[in-house]
Design a protein around this motif. Structure first.
Motif, PDB file in Angstrom:
ATOM      1  N   PRO A 221     -34.061   1.848  54.753  1.00 42.45           N
ATOM      2  CA  PRO A 221     -33.346   3.114  54.567  1.00 42.45           C
ATOM      3  C   PRO A 221     -34.254   4.312  54.812  1.00 42.45           C
ATOM      4  O   PRO A 221     -35.435   4.305  54.451  1.00 42.45           O
ATOM      5  CB  PRO A 221     -32.916   3.051  53.099  1.00 42.45           C
ATOM      6  CG  PRO A 221     -33.951   2.197  52.437  1.00 42.45           C
ATOM      7  CD  PRO A 221     -34.380   1.195  53.478  1.00 42.45           C
ATOM      8  N   TRP A 223     -33.836   7.821  53.585  1.00 40.68           N
ATOM      9  CA  TRP A 223     -33.010   8.666  52.722  1.00 40.68           C
ATOM     10  C   TRP A 223     -33.016  10.118  53.180  1.00 40.68           C
ATOM     11  O   TRP A 223     -31.983  10.800  53.146  1.00 40.68           O
ATOM     12  CB  TRP A 223     -33.518   8.557  51.279  1.00 40.68           C
ATOM     13  CG  TRP A 223     -32.739   9.370  50.292  1.00 40.68           C
ATOM     14  CD1 TRP A 223     -31.575   9.036  49.681  1.00 40.68           C
ATOM     15  CD2 TRP A 223     -33.096  10.673  49.817  1.00 40.68           C
ATOM     16  NE1 TRP A 223     -31.171  10.049  48.844  1.00 40.68           N
ATOM     17  CE2 TRP A 223     -32.088  11.059  48.910  1.00 40.68           C
ATOM     18  CE3 TRP A 223     -34.160  11.542  50.055  1.00 40.68           C
ATOM     19  CZ2 TRP A 223     -32.119  12.295  48.242  1.00 40.68           C
ATOM     20  CZ3 TRP A 223     -34.194  12.770  49.408  1.00 40.68           C
ATOM     21  CH2 TRP A 223     -33.177  13.128  48.514  1.00 40.68           C
ATOM     22  N   ASP A 224     -34.164  10.607  53.625  1.00 42.41           N
ATOM     23  CA  ASP A 224     -34.273  12.014  54.022  1.00 42.41           C
ATOM     24  C   ASP A 224     -33.326  12.351  55.165  1.00 42.41           C
ATOM     25  O   ASP A 224     -32.781  13.462  55.217  1.00 42.41           O
ATOM     26  CB  ASP A 224     -35.712  12.332  54.435  1.00 42.41           C
ATOM     27  CG  ASP A 224     -36.664  12.292  53.252  1.00 42.41           C
ATOM     28  OD1 ASP A 224     -36.442  13.030  52.282  1.00 42.41           O
ATOM     29  OD2 ASP A 224     -37.618  11.489  53.286  1.00 42.41           O
ATOM     30  N   GLY A 226     -30.651  10.317  56.130  1.00 44.64           N
ATOM     31  CA  GLY A 226     -29.342   9.681  56.025  1.00 44.64           C
ATOM     32  C   GLY A 226     -29.116   8.615  57.079  1.00 44.64           C
ATOM     33  O   GLY A 226     -28.005   8.469  57.600  1.00 44.64           O
ATOM     34  N   SER A 274     -26.282   8.516  48.000  1.00 44.18           N
ATOM     35  CA  SER A 274     -27.511   7.899  47.523  1.00 44.18           C
ATOM     36  C   SER A 274     -27.228   6.747  46.570  1.00 44.18           C
ATOM     37  O   SER A 274     -26.213   6.732  45.869  1.00 44.18           O
ATOM     38  CB  SER A 274     -28.387   8.940  46.817  1.00 44.18           C
ATOM     39  OG  SER A 274     -28.755   9.980  47.687  1.00 44.18           O
ATOM     40  N   LEU A 305     -29.055   3.751  50.578  1.00 43.97           N
ATOM     41  CA  LEU A 305     -29.943   4.869  50.859  1.00 43.97           C
ATOM     42  C   LEU A 305     -30.635   5.296  49.568  1.00 43.97           C
ATOM     43  O   LEU A 305     -29.998   5.839  48.661  1.00 43.97           O
ATOM     44  CB  LEU A 305     -29.156   6.028  51.467  1.00 43.97           C
ATOM     45  CG  LEU A 305     -28.643   5.787  52.892  1.00 43.97           C
ATOM     46  CD1 LEU A 305     -27.671   6.870  53.305  1.00 43.97           C
ATOM     47  CD2 LEU A 305     -29.809   5.696  53.885  1.00 43.97           C
ATOM     48  N   ARG A 306     -31.910   5.011  49.467  1.00 47.34           N
ATOM     49  CA  ARG A 306     -32.707   5.433  48.313  1.00 47.34           C
ATOM     50  C   ARG A 306     -34.154   5.590  48.725  1.00 47.34           C
ATOM     51  O   ARG A 306     -34.612   5.009  49.709  1.00 47.34           O
ATOM     52  CB  ARG A 306     -32.549   4.453  47.157  1.00 47.34           C
ATOM     53  CG  ARG A 306     -33.184   3.091  47.371  1.00 47.34           C
ATOM     54  CD  ARG A 306     -34.555   3.031  46.699  1.00 47.34           C
ATOM     55  NE  ARG A 306     -35.203   1.741  46.923  1.00 47.34           N
ATOM     56  CZ  ARG A 306     -36.051   1.499  47.908  1.00 47.34           C
ATOM     57  NH1 ARG A 306     -36.307   2.437  48.815  1.00 47.34           N
ATOM     58  NH2 ARG A 306     -36.638   0.327  48.044  1.00 47.34           N
ATOM     59  N   LYS A 307     -34.887   6.385  47.943  1.00 46.44           N
ATOM     60  CA  LYS A 307     -36.281   6.674  48.259  1.00 46.44           C
ATOM     61  C   LYS A 307     -37.071   6.727  46.963  1.00 46.44           C
ATOM     62  O   LYS A 307     -36.680   7.432  46.020  1.00 46.44           O
ATOM     63  CB  LYS A 307     -36.376   8.009  48.996  1.00 46.44           C
ATOM     64  CG  LYS A 307     -37.778   8.454  49.358  1.00 46.44           C
ATOM     65  CD  LYS A 307     -37.726   9.824  50.036  1.00 46.44           C
ATOM     66  CE  LYS A 307     -39.124  10.319  50.427  1.00 46.44           C
ATOM     67  NZ  LYS A 307     -39.069  11.669  51.056  1.00 46.44           N
ATOM     68  N   ASN A 323     -35.077   9.363  44.913  1.00 45.33           N
ATOM     69  CA  ASN A 323     -34.285  10.302  45.713  1.00 45.33           C
ATOM     70  C   ASN A 323     -34.653  11.744  45.406  1.00 45.33           C
ATOM     71  O   ASN A 323     -33.793  12.629  45.327  1.00 45.33           O
ATOM     72  CB  ASN A 323     -32.787  10.071  45.487  1.00 45.33           C
ATOM     73  CG  ASN A 323     -32.381   8.636  45.714  1.00 45.33           C
ATOM     74  OD1 ASN A 323     -32.949   7.947  46.553  1.00 45.33           O
ATOM     75  ND2 ASN A 323     -31.402   8.161  44.950  1.00 45.33           N
TER      76      ASN A 323
END
Length: 609
Positions: A221, A223-224, A226, A274, A305-307, A323
């Motif tokens: 993923p 995340w930044d 998408g 997220s 989608l995660r960070k 996130n």
């Protein structure tokens, strides 16, 4: 820290007094034991991160024999074993020790139809502890070493004419007599060390694929932006192949992308959602292997989608951010043992139960302790929104302790043999590869409490480079190596029982995330729900649930006091009782929850606020 050392000395002295024990042949049982159908146990699809419809579950009754190490395949077998429960477990229907001087043989007749043989036939093992050699119709097709990572073989070319085929597996597992990763298994269980686990302990299954097929998926993923970066592993011959991916949100098509063989696919998600513990949003994927306009192979997958990153508070202290938002992570030490199946949960419902109950008690994280679970466990964490810290199972256990645990001094790393090092590195990489997919995993933990800890800087930096998408806790409660003014890895983690403490923010400055990797261990034996009738053990014991709850509330009060000082996460010992340990939130059989769920959930809420 002093309490930790005293507890370890107590455990060591108990170990010296312990005599070799027979297996517990009359264990307490979990509520799911009676739900196991020995003819088809654990029937659920074992690889939720890449799903195919065309497969056969091989769990159930197999022939077994325990023979002297080095013997040839036995001509006669000693009885039936229920796969995939370890041979020492109640649910295996065997309950016999094996040991380093013996080998365990399995045999099963399998049927493969002509339709299933039109392409390739793949034989999969979720996990076998520790060394497995696989035979089809008497021919060896390969050997695998590693008790915690899945492996497979293409058996197509070894099949005989007709439907009936013979599958045999030879297993050798030296337990604590060898240098291999084995977690808490020992030949003489006592204290914090448990019954050995030998042989097949996760699902065995066959998969029928076309000649050209999708062998694996690496989903990363971003995340930044998408987006998802999807790198397929393809088994294809000559020709122009491409892979097309479609993304769905609750059944609605939200994105499509494709790329030719060998190229990554960048899948853009409009209005991305997220993933978090509060909102565990998953996107479903349809992945197709194309040759021209023809679909050659197809699998289903998913992603989130995660960070996970490092953030800084107003005092300059490092925190964990999910996130982009700082999040205090709090969860139990989860060892994943069962009184009836040992390493293997009786059913998928049982596997799910521990995660659901952990969530219900108000935790947002689980530290999976020196064990790796089946893929379905991580899938359930993904679905439910449970963060995971994943330990490497420990092995080659000679400890070299710093007088002040948690601090590294040059020369304190263990000296491992070349064989031992190679085994560790190979299996750690295999574990990261196998479980990279699951977004719930946010921290890798190569070492625990200096157990077999070696070449700390090298192993930590390799882990960080190999998977930069997660944080690395180099040695939870172990020895930490100083490099300049910073400790190696992202996290400085200490253990202390029973009271919460934190690493000193003044020791190395504000250059690492400060974590309490283990604390608590409050013990309460519940009559009728213990592994043995007496001599059960906890770091601090109580007479009843009221006393236990009162003490726990004080622990949380002390823990909450440390958070504004810089503590970023904490791990309470532990999810369940395990064998003679009675410091679980639940009893070993999962029939008694020792704490009031609603009150505990409200108490924990204050930690996150």
């Amino acid at each position: 820290m002093k309490n930790t050392i005293l507890a370890l000395l107590l455990i060591f002295s108990l170990g010296l007094m312990a005599k070799a024990q027979e297996l517990n042949t009359n264990p307490i049982l979990s509520p799911w034991a009676e739900k196991v159908d020995p003819s088809k146990p654990l029937p659920d699809y074992p690889r939720p991160q890449m799903v195919r419809d065309n497969w056969t579950n091989l769990n159930g009754p197999w022939d077994y024999a325990i023979v002297e190490k080095g013997s040839s395949k036995p001509n006669s077998f000693q009885g039936k074993i229920t796969v995939p429960y370890p041979v020492e477990s109640y649910l295996s229907a065997v309950m016999k020790p094996v040991g380093a001087s013996n080998e365990l043989w399995y045999r099963k007749s399998i049927q493969i139809s002509n339709d299933q043989r039109k392409g390739r036939v793949l034989l999969h093992f979720g996990a076998v502890d520790w060394e497995a050699e696989v035979f089809i119709n008497g021919q060896t097709i390969g050997k695998h070493q590693g008790g915690y990572d899945p492996f497979s073989f293409d058996i197509t070319d070894y099949l005989s004419k007709g439907q009936n085929q013979e599958l045999a597996v030879r297993v050798w597992d030296p337990s604590d007599e060898g240098p291999q990763p084995r977690g808490k298994q020992v030949n003489r269980p006592r204290g914090i060390w448990y019954t050995p686990v030998t042989g097949i302990w996760q699902t065995v299954w066959m998969e029928y694929v076309p000649e050209n097929y999708i062998a694996g998926l690496k989903v990363s993923p971003d995340w930044d932006n998408g987006t998802f970066k999807i790198l397929p592993d393809l088994n294809v011959g000559q020709g122009d192949f491409k892979v097309a991916v479609s993304a769905f949100d609750k059944g609605d098509l939200v994105g499509q992308a494709e790329a030719f063989s060998g190229k990554p696919i960048i899948l853009k998600i409009p209005d991305p959602k997220s993933w978090s513990p509060e909102h565990p949003h998953l996107y479903d994927f349809q992945v197709r292997l194309m040759r021209g306009n023809r679909v050659v192979d197809e699998v289903k997958s998913y992603g989130a989608l995660r960070k996970i990153t490092i953030s800084y508070d107003e005092n300059g202290m490092q925190r964990m951010a999910l996130n982009g938002e700082t999040l205090f992570q709090y969860g139990p030490l989860d060892q994943g043992w069962w009184p009836d199946g040992l390493y293997t949960a009786p059913t998928d419902e049982a596997l799910l139960f521990d995660i659901e109950k952990t969530k219900d008690l108000g935790f947002n994280m689980i530290r999976k302790h020196v064990k790796v679970e089946p893929a379905r466990w991580y899938y359930h964490c993904d679905r439910l929104g449970m963060l995971v810290w994943q330990d490497m199972p420990s092995g080659d256990m000679g400890n070299v302790w710093e007088p002040k645990p948690g601090i590294y001094r040059k020369g304190l790393d263990r000296e491992r043999s070349p064989e031992s090092e190679a085994i560790f590195r190979k299996e750690w990489k295999a574990i990261i590869d196998a479980f990279y997919h699951f977004p719930s995993i946010v921290v890798w933990v190569p070492f625990n409490e200096a157990w077999g800890q070696f070449k700390t800087k090298e192993i930590t930096e390799w882990t960080q480079a190999y998977d930069p998408s997660r944080l690395v806790n180099s040695a939870s409660g172990g020895n930490f190596e100083l490099e300049g003014n910073k400790l190696v890895g992202d996290i400085f983690d200490v253990h202390n029982y029973p009271d919460p403490v934190m690493p000193s923010p003044d020791l190395f400055g504000k250059v690492n995330i400060l974590v309490l990797g283990e604390y608590g261990g409050l013990g309460l034996p519940i009559e009728g729900h213990t592994w043995q009738e007496k001599d059960n053990w906890g770091y601090q014991s109580f007479k009843n649930e009221e006393e236990l709850w009162a003490r726990y509330q004080r622990l949380i009060g002390d823990l909450k006091f440390l958070i504004p000082k810089g503590l970023a996460a904490a791990v309470y010992t532990q999810t369940t009782d395990v064998e003679v340990e009675v410091n679980g939130l639940m009893t070993y059989d999962r029939k008694v929850i020792k704490f009031p769920a609603e009150a505990m959930r409200k108490l924990h809420k204050g930690l996150y606020e």
